[in-house]
Design a protein around this motif. Structure first.
Motif, PDB file in Angstrom:
ATOM      1  N   VAL A  47     -24.464  -0.973  25.615  1.00  0.00           N
ATOM      2  CA  VAL A  47     -25.376   0.152  25.836  1.00  0.00           C
ATOM      3  C   VAL A  47     -26.808  -0.370  25.885  1.00  0.00           C
ATOM      4  O   VAL A  47     -27.274  -1.021  24.939  1.00  0.00           O
ATOM      5  CB  VAL A  47     -25.249   1.205  24.719  1.00  0.00           C
ATOM      6  CG1 VAL A  47     -26.173   2.383  24.992  1.00  0.00           C
ATOM      7  CG2 VAL A  47     -23.801   1.673  24.596  1.00  0.00           C
ATOM      8  N   CYS A  48     -27.510  -0.097  26.963  1.00  0.00           N
ATOM      9  CA  CYS A  48     -28.896  -0.526  27.110  1.00  0.00           C
ATOM     10  C   CYS A  48     -29.790   0.322  26.206  1.00  0.00           C
ATOM     11  O   CYS A  48     -29.914   1.527  26.393  1.00  0.00           O
ATOM     12  CB  CYS A  48     -29.332  -0.375  28.568  1.00  0.00           C
ATOM     13  SG  CYS A  48     -31.054  -0.811  28.867  1.00  0.00           S
ATOM     14  N   ARG A  65     -29.051  11.985  22.584  1.00  0.00           N
ATOM     15  CA  ARG A  65     -27.833  12.786  22.526  1.00  0.00           C
ATOM     16  C   ARG A  65     -26.928  12.493  23.725  1.00  0.00           C
ATOM     17  O   ARG A  65     -25.704  12.529  23.606  1.00  0.00           O
ATOM     18  CB  ARG A  65     -28.196  14.277  22.469  1.00  0.00           C
ATOM     19  CG  ARG A  65     -28.922  14.671  21.188  1.00  0.00           C
ATOM     20  CD  ARG A  65     -29.341  16.133  21.194  1.00  0.00           C
ATOM     21  NE  ARG A  65     -28.194  17.029  21.192  1.00  0.00           N
ATOM     22  CZ  ARG A  65     -28.291  18.346  21.179  1.00  0.00           C
ATOM     23  NH1 ARG A  65     -29.486  18.928  21.163  1.00  0.00           N
ATOM     24  NH2 ARG A  65     -27.218  19.102  21.170  1.00  0.00           N
ATOM     25  N   GLU A  66     -27.533  12.208  24.864  1.00  0.00           N
ATOM     26  CA  GLU A  66     -26.755  11.846  26.055  1.00  0.00           C
ATOM     27  C   GLU A  66     -25.934  10.586  25.791  1.00  0.00           C
ATOM     28  O   GLU A  66     -24.740  10.518  26.123  1.00  0.00           O
ATOM     29  CB  GLU A  66     -27.696  11.624  27.242  1.00  0.00           C
ATOM     30  CG  GLU A  66     -27.041  11.074  28.502  1.00  0.00           C
ATOM     31  CD  GLU A  66     -26.161  12.067  29.223  1.00  0.00           C
ATOM     32  OE1 GLU A  66     -25.422  11.636  30.137  1.00  0.00           O
ATOM     33  OE2 GLU A  66     -26.189  13.261  28.893  1.00  0.00           O
ATOM     34  N   THR A  67     -26.564   9.578  25.198  1.00  0.00           N
ATOM     35  CA  THR A  67     -25.855   8.331  24.895  1.00  0.00           C
ATOM     36  C   THR A  67     -24.777   8.560  23.845  1.00  0.00           C
ATOM     37  O   THR A  67     -23.661   8.041  23.950  1.00  0.00           O
ATOM     38  CB  THR A  67     -26.841   7.254  24.412  1.00  0.00           C
ATOM     39  OG1 THR A  67     -27.808   7.009  25.445  1.00  0.00           O
ATOM     40  CG2 THR A  67     -26.124   5.956  24.093  1.00  0.00           C
ATOM     41  N   LEU A  68     -25.074   9.348  22.833  1.00  0.00           N
ATOM     42  CA  LEU A  68     -24.093   9.650  21.801  1.00  0.00           C
ATOM     43  C   LEU A  68     -22.862  10.348  22.373  1.00  0.00           C
ATOM     44  O   LEU A  68     -21.737  10.127  21.933  1.00  0.00           O
ATOM     45  CB  LEU A  68     -24.720  10.526  20.708  1.00  0.00           C
ATOM     46  CG  LEU A  68     -25.763   9.853  19.809  1.00  0.00           C
ATOM     47  CD1 LEU A  68     -26.439  10.892  18.916  1.00  0.00           C
ATOM     48  CD2 LEU A  68     -25.130   8.761  18.959  1.00  0.00           C
ATOM     49  N   ALA A  69     -23.075  11.166  23.397  1.00  0.00           N
ATOM     50  CA  ALA A  69     -21.975  11.931  23.992  1.00  0.00           C
ATOM     51  C   ALA A  69     -21.043  11.066  24.832  1.00  0.00           C
ATOM     52  O   ALA A  69     -19.897  11.447  25.063  1.00  0.00           O
ATOM     53  CB  ALA A  69     -22.531  13.067  24.846  1.00  0.00           C
ATOM     54  N   HIS A  70     -21.525   9.912  25.298  1.00  0.00           N
ATOM     55  CA  HIS A  70     -20.736   9.105  26.228  1.00  0.00           C
ATOM     56  C   HIS A  70     -20.370   7.728  25.705  1.00  0.00           C
ATOM     57  O   HIS A  70     -19.830   6.909  26.454  1.00  0.00           O
ATOM     58  CB  HIS A  70     -21.496   8.963  27.552  1.00  0.00           C
ATOM     59  CG  HIS A  70     -21.617  10.241  28.313  1.00  0.00           C
ATOM     60  ND1 HIS A  70     -22.684  11.105  28.152  1.00  0.00           N
ATOM     61  CD2 HIS A  70     -20.793  10.830  29.216  1.00  0.00           C
ATOM     62  CE1 HIS A  70     -22.509  12.153  28.933  1.00  0.00           C
ATOM     63  NE2 HIS A  70     -21.372  12.022  29.586  1.00  0.00           N
ATOM     64  N   VAL A 103     -22.971   3.123  29.997  1.00  0.00           N
ATOM     65  CA  VAL A 103     -21.539   3.256  29.714  1.00  0.00           C
ATOM     66  C   VAL A 103     -20.936   4.413  30.502  1.00  0.00           C
ATOM     67  O   VAL A 103     -21.503   5.502  30.568  1.00  0.00           O
ATOM     68  CB  VAL A 103     -21.320   3.441  28.198  1.00  0.00           C
ATOM     69  CG1 VAL A 103     -19.884   3.815  27.884  1.00  0.00           C
ATOM     70  CG2 VAL A 103     -21.717   2.163  27.460  1.00  0.00           C
ATOM     71  N   ASP A 104     -19.770   4.163  31.099  1.00  0.00           N
ATOM     72  CA  ASP A 104     -19.092   5.173  31.915  1.00  0.00           C
ATOM     73  C   ASP A 104     -18.118   6.026  31.107  1.00  0.00           C
ATOM     74  O   ASP A 104     -17.811   7.151  31.493  1.00  0.00           O
ATOM     75  CB  ASP A 104     -18.327   4.506  33.060  1.00  0.00           C
ATOM     76  CG  ASP A 104     -19.252   3.857  34.070  1.00  0.00           C
ATOM     77  OD1 ASP A 104     -20.110   4.567  34.626  1.00  0.00           O
ATOM     78  OD2 ASP A 104     -19.121   2.647  34.306  1.00  0.00           O
ATOM     79  N   VAL A 179     -13.675   1.782  22.352  1.00  0.00           N
ATOM     80  CA  VAL A 179     -14.589   0.802  22.923  1.00  0.00           C
ATOM     81  C   VAL A 179     -15.362   1.415  24.082  1.00  0.00           C
ATOM     82  O   VAL A 179     -14.864   2.296  24.796  1.00  0.00           O
ATOM     83  CB  VAL A 179     -13.833  -0.454  23.411  1.00  0.00           C
ATOM     84  CG1 VAL A 179     -13.241  -1.221  22.234  1.00  0.00           C
ATOM     85  CG2 VAL A 179     -12.742  -0.097  24.422  1.00  0.00           C
ATOM     86  N   ASN A 180     -16.595   0.934  24.280  1.00  0.00           N
ATOM     87  CA  ASN A 180     -17.408   1.376  25.407  1.00  0.00           C
ATOM     88  C   ASN A 180     -16.970   0.652  26.682  1.00  0.00           C
ATOM     89  O   ASN A 180     -16.797  -0.569  26.672  1.00  0.00           O
ATOM     90  CB  ASN A 180     -18.886   1.065  25.150  1.00  0.00           C
ATOM     91  CG  ASN A 180     -19.465   1.884  24.025  1.00  0.00           C
ATOM     92  OD1 ASN A 180     -19.100   3.039  23.827  1.00  0.00           O
ATOM     93  ND2 ASN A 180     -20.387   1.300  23.268  1.00  0.00           N
TER      94      ASN A 180
END
Length: 225
Positions: A47-48, A65-70, A103-104, A179-180
């Motif tokens: 994750v960048c 929150r966007e990163t936490l969700a994905h 992350v996808d 895992v991401n």
């Protein structure tokens, strides 16, 4: 941008919820921070993240929150180990593949077995990502650039060699671990080009250039003639 070649394994020191977001402190171990300044990017488990403070033995970063969700960041706790890579420089070797740090989706380890000095893992990807994963193609798992050994449905297999086991946190993986995942960027752009959806509002695009199987065959990229 990143290469997926892990430079160090760090450790989560502190996690603080702030207004629904997360502030994360990481100890970076052997990662050289001499050339890192505020605002620089470091990939943490793929994750960048942006460096917002440099306390000396590591850095602080904000997680939206966007990163936490994905990602699986919501599960991070103090003491957890993480893969670290500084952003790619123009003079760096591209030892892995092009990794964006976006992350996808989240995968799950569903199998692990010894194979000589290597370990083979089976990872289950979200169904929506499975079409981007191909045998002998590239995928990023927790920031590590890896080659896909085989694919069956939404599951894919990885063969992790001793050096990668020693230099990343993959050797800690057990069945059930989340895992991401970041799929190959080229695969996403190819899908976009083939879909033609970028020009949906055009009334007549018959003369527009585009990518097609015929065009690829014409230039020797497929077996069709």
């Amino acid at each position: 941008m990143f290469t997926g070649i892990i430079e160090a394994v760090g450790e989560v020191v502190d996690t603080r919820l702030q207004g629904g977001d997360l502030r994360l402190r990481l100890r970076t171990g052997k990662l050289d921070l001499a050339d890192v300044k505020l605002g620089d990017s470091i990939a943490v488990n793929g994750v960048c993240l942006t460096v917002v403070d440099l306390p000396g033995d590591g850095f602080w970063a904000d997680v939206s929150r966007e990163t936490l969700a994905h990602t699986e960041f919501e599960l991070l706790r103090a003491g957890d180990r993480v893969n670290l890579e500084k952003a790619l420089m123009p003079t760096s070797r591209l030892g892995g593949h092009i990794v964006s740090g976006h992350v996808d989706g989240i995968g799950e380890v569903v199998g692990r077995r010894e194979d000589g000095r290597s370990i083979r893992f089976q990872i289950k990807a979200p169904a929506a990502l499975s079409r981007y994963i191909a045998a002998k193609g590239s995928i990023t798992v927790d920031g590590v650039s890896l080659t896909v050994n085989g694919v069956e449905g939404s599951q894919f297999e990885l063969n992790i060699v001793p050096h990668t086991l020693d230099e990343t946190l993959i050797k800690d993986y057990s069945v059930g671990r989340r895992v991401n995942l970041e799929v190959d960027l080229i695969a996403r752009y190819l899908e976009r080009l083939f879909s033609g959806s970028a020009d949906e509002d055009s009334h007549d695009n018959s003369d527009a250039g585009g990518l097609s199987m015929a065009l690829l065959a014409e230039h020797g990229f497929t077996g069709r003639r």
